[in-house]
Scaffold this motif. Sequence first.
Motif, short mmCIF file in Angstrom:
data_model
loop_
_atom_site.label_atom_id
_atom_site.label_comp_id
_atom_site.label_asym_id
_atom_site.label_seq_id
_atom_site.Cartn_x
_atom_site.Cartn_y
_atom_site.Cartn_z
N GLU A 97 -23.70 48.10 -8.86
CA GLU A 97 -22.75 47.63 -7.84
C GLU A 97 -21.70 46.70 -8.43
O GLU A 97 -20.55 46.66 -7.98
CB GLU A 97 -23.51 46.92 -6.72
N TYR A 98 -22.07 45.93 -9.47
CA TYR A 98 -21.10 45.02 -10.09
C TYR A 98 -19.94 45.80 -10.70
O TYR A 98 -18.78 45.41 -10.59
CB TYR A 98 -21.80 44.19 -11.16
N LEU A 99 -20.27 46.93 -11.38
CA LEU A 99 -19.22 47.72 -12.04
C LEU A 99 -18.49 48.63 -11.06
O LEU A 99 -17.32 48.96 -11.27
CB LEU A 99 -19.82 48.57 -13.16
N ASP A 100 -19.16 49.03 -10.00
CA ASP A 100 -18.58 49.99 -9.05
C ASP A 100 -18.78 49.48 -7.63
O ASP A 100 -19.69 49.92 -6.92
CB ASP A 100 -19.24 51.35 -9.23
N PRO A 101 -17.94 48.53 -7.18
CA PRO A 101 -18.11 47.97 -5.84
C PRO A 101 -18.14 49.06 -4.77
O PRO A 101 -17.30 49.99 -4.80
CB PRO A 101 -16.86 47.08 -5.68
N PRO A 102 -19.07 49.01 -3.83
CA PRO A 102 -19.26 50.10 -2.88
C PRO A 102 -18.08 50.37 -1.96
O PRO A 102 -17.91 51.49 -1.49
CB PRO A 102 -20.49 49.66 -2.07
N HIS A 103 -17.26 49.36 -1.70
CA HIS A 103 -16.14 49.54 -0.77
C HIS A 103 -14.83 49.83 -1.51
O HIS A 103 -13.79 49.94 -0.87
CB HIS A 103 -15.98 48.31 0.11
N TYR A 104 -14.88 49.94 -2.82
CA TYR A 104 -13.66 50.21 -3.58
C TYR A 104 -13.33 51.69 -3.48
O TYR A 104 -14.19 52.55 -3.70
CB TYR A 104 -13.85 49.80 -5.04
N ASP A 105 -12.06 52.02 -3.18
CA ASP A 105 -11.68 53.41 -2.92
C ASP A 105 -10.73 53.96 -3.98
O ASP A 105 -10.17 55.04 -3.82
CB ASP A 105 -11.01 53.52 -1.55
N PHE B 183 -9.90 35.51 -19.63
CA PHE B 183 -10.55 35.73 -18.34
C PHE B 183 -11.84 36.54 -18.48
O PHE B 183 -12.85 36.26 -17.84
CB PHE B 183 -9.58 36.45 -17.39
N ILE B 184 -11.81 37.55 -19.35
CA ILE B 184 -12.97 38.43 -19.51
C ILE B 184 -14.06 37.79 -20.38
O ILE B 184 -15.25 37.88 -20.05
CB ILE B 184 -12.54 39.78 -20.13
N CYS B 185 -13.66 37.13 -21.45
CA CYS B 185 -14.63 36.66 -22.44
C CYS B 185 -15.06 35.20 -22.27
O CYS B 185 -16.22 34.87 -22.56
CB CYS B 185 -14.05 36.85 -23.85
N ILE B 186 -14.16 34.35 -21.82
CA ILE B 186 -14.47 32.92 -21.79
C ILE B 186 -14.82 32.44 -20.39
O ILE B 186 -15.74 31.62 -20.21
CB ILE B 186 -13.30 32.09 -22.37
N CYS B 187 -14.10 32.93 -19.39
CA CYS B 187 -14.35 32.47 -18.02
C CYS B 187 -15.81 32.61 -17.58
O CYS B 187 -16.36 31.70 -16.94
CB CYS B 187 -13.44 33.21 -17.04
N GLY C 101 -18.17 46.59 -19.54
CA GLY C 101 -18.86 45.70 -18.60
C GLY C 101 -17.93 45.08 -17.58
O GLY C 101 -18.29 44.15 -16.87
N VAL C 102 -16.70 45.60 -17.51
CA VAL C 102 -15.70 45.10 -16.56
C VAL C 102 -15.67 46.02 -15.35
O VAL C 102 -15.65 47.24 -15.51
CB VAL C 102 -14.30 45.04 -17.22
#
Length: 493
Positions: A5-13, A255-259, A26-27
Amino acid sequence: MDHPEYLDPPHYDGSRLFFWVSKASGVPIDLVNFVIGQLFALLFAAIYRTAFHPSKASATKRHCAALVGGVTLLYFCFGRHAYLVMFLTGVSYFITVFFPAKYVPQIILPLSLVYMGCVHIRRQLMSQTGFSLDVSAPVMVAVQKVTSIAFAWKDGSEKDQDKLTPLQKLQAVRKIPSMLEYFSYILHFQACMTGPTVLYKDYIDYIYGTNYRKHIKSEDILEDSPCSAIPVQDPSPTKAVITKVVVSLIHALIFICICPMFSVGRFKDEEFFVSTTFYQRMFYIIIVTTLARSKYYHAWLLADAICNASGLGFNGWDENGNTKWDLISNVKILDIEFATSFRDTLSSWNIGTMRWLRYVGYERATFNPTVATYILSAVWHGFYPGYYLTFVFGALLTGVGRTLRRHVRPHFQSTSSSRKIYDVLTFLGSRVALAYVTMPFVLLEFWPSVRVYSSLYWYLHVLTILALVAVPKIFPAHREKMSTKSKGVQESN
């Protein structure tokens, strides 16, 4: 489809074409699509600037190409939810065409805000399932455009032009745009995702190639060109584009690596408050809020680069003869990170929205312009409680900034050393204040934000109120000519 679900949000179209990139990096797929979509837009912008140059392509072809590119990008990222942006555009155009000009902004402004509010509420409900990127950002950009063109059409129909401000006169539209012009302006690929917002007259100048006329001498015009406003050699955006793309990608990596190493979620963990001291909490807030700005820097700089690559955003030359591509830039990173006042920070953040707030809000308010603009800004952002905690306290900080500048700053202007000391103190104070006030904006939730402030004893709230009361009494007043009208909008977002 059995994806995390983290990689593929259920409501994303949006499209799943590049889900393999999500699995490898992993994004989440929504963020992957956003970056890939913008990179393709950057490539198309370079093609658009040459293949659809005003000297080669008619305005109709340029409009069509920009519109098709925008619709494709929205559909790739949001699927059928892209129709939410198109529906708002269609309804607004219908109102513009069939209602008297003086009533058009009175209808479109509240209607678009209510429509956007529904989209915001939907986003808040979806975010409970980890939903990250949705169509609310393009809707927010569309709201800025449909409202600004509504007021521009009203201004263009105003019989007494002396009632208008210089900006309103400059941007006034005296002819209803065609459907193609209107949809192209709202949905053009360069800025349909995250802005920057360009006002209609500036966009039309760009489409026809007349945006250079303001900055070139008459002897540099190519007389026999199909478009007589095209200079012999267009100024190249290459340096500006490369610089902005590189800096944008750096912030994407941050944003991807440090945040993730400094998660805002720690503010919801009681262990965080037990295991840290007052100064450690404040330092952590500074780190988290500073890193959180990286996603905005990435999105805005990349969008700005796309605009520049297509020839949009040229703003003349500086005193050294270097080209300026900052006409519609949304952010000035160095001015934000090294600002010596809260006001200077705001004036360099989300500049396009500042311009819009001034144009449709501050200059037209029927009551206190600053308050009215703060309200408009808050509603435009959405309904997360953290936003309102930030805006309310931000208004107090704005007042403190004015007070300190009026009563304290003059006492540090006698020597260069004292001026430097004042600048250092205000720089450090601005960094702490910016982190403190924007913490709820990052955290979003009300009670967790209150918990963080309570753990800090609400110290900056207390100091702010004391400063407003005590500073004018401790330091003698210093009269300075101040233009409230020109400053107010800079303090409203």
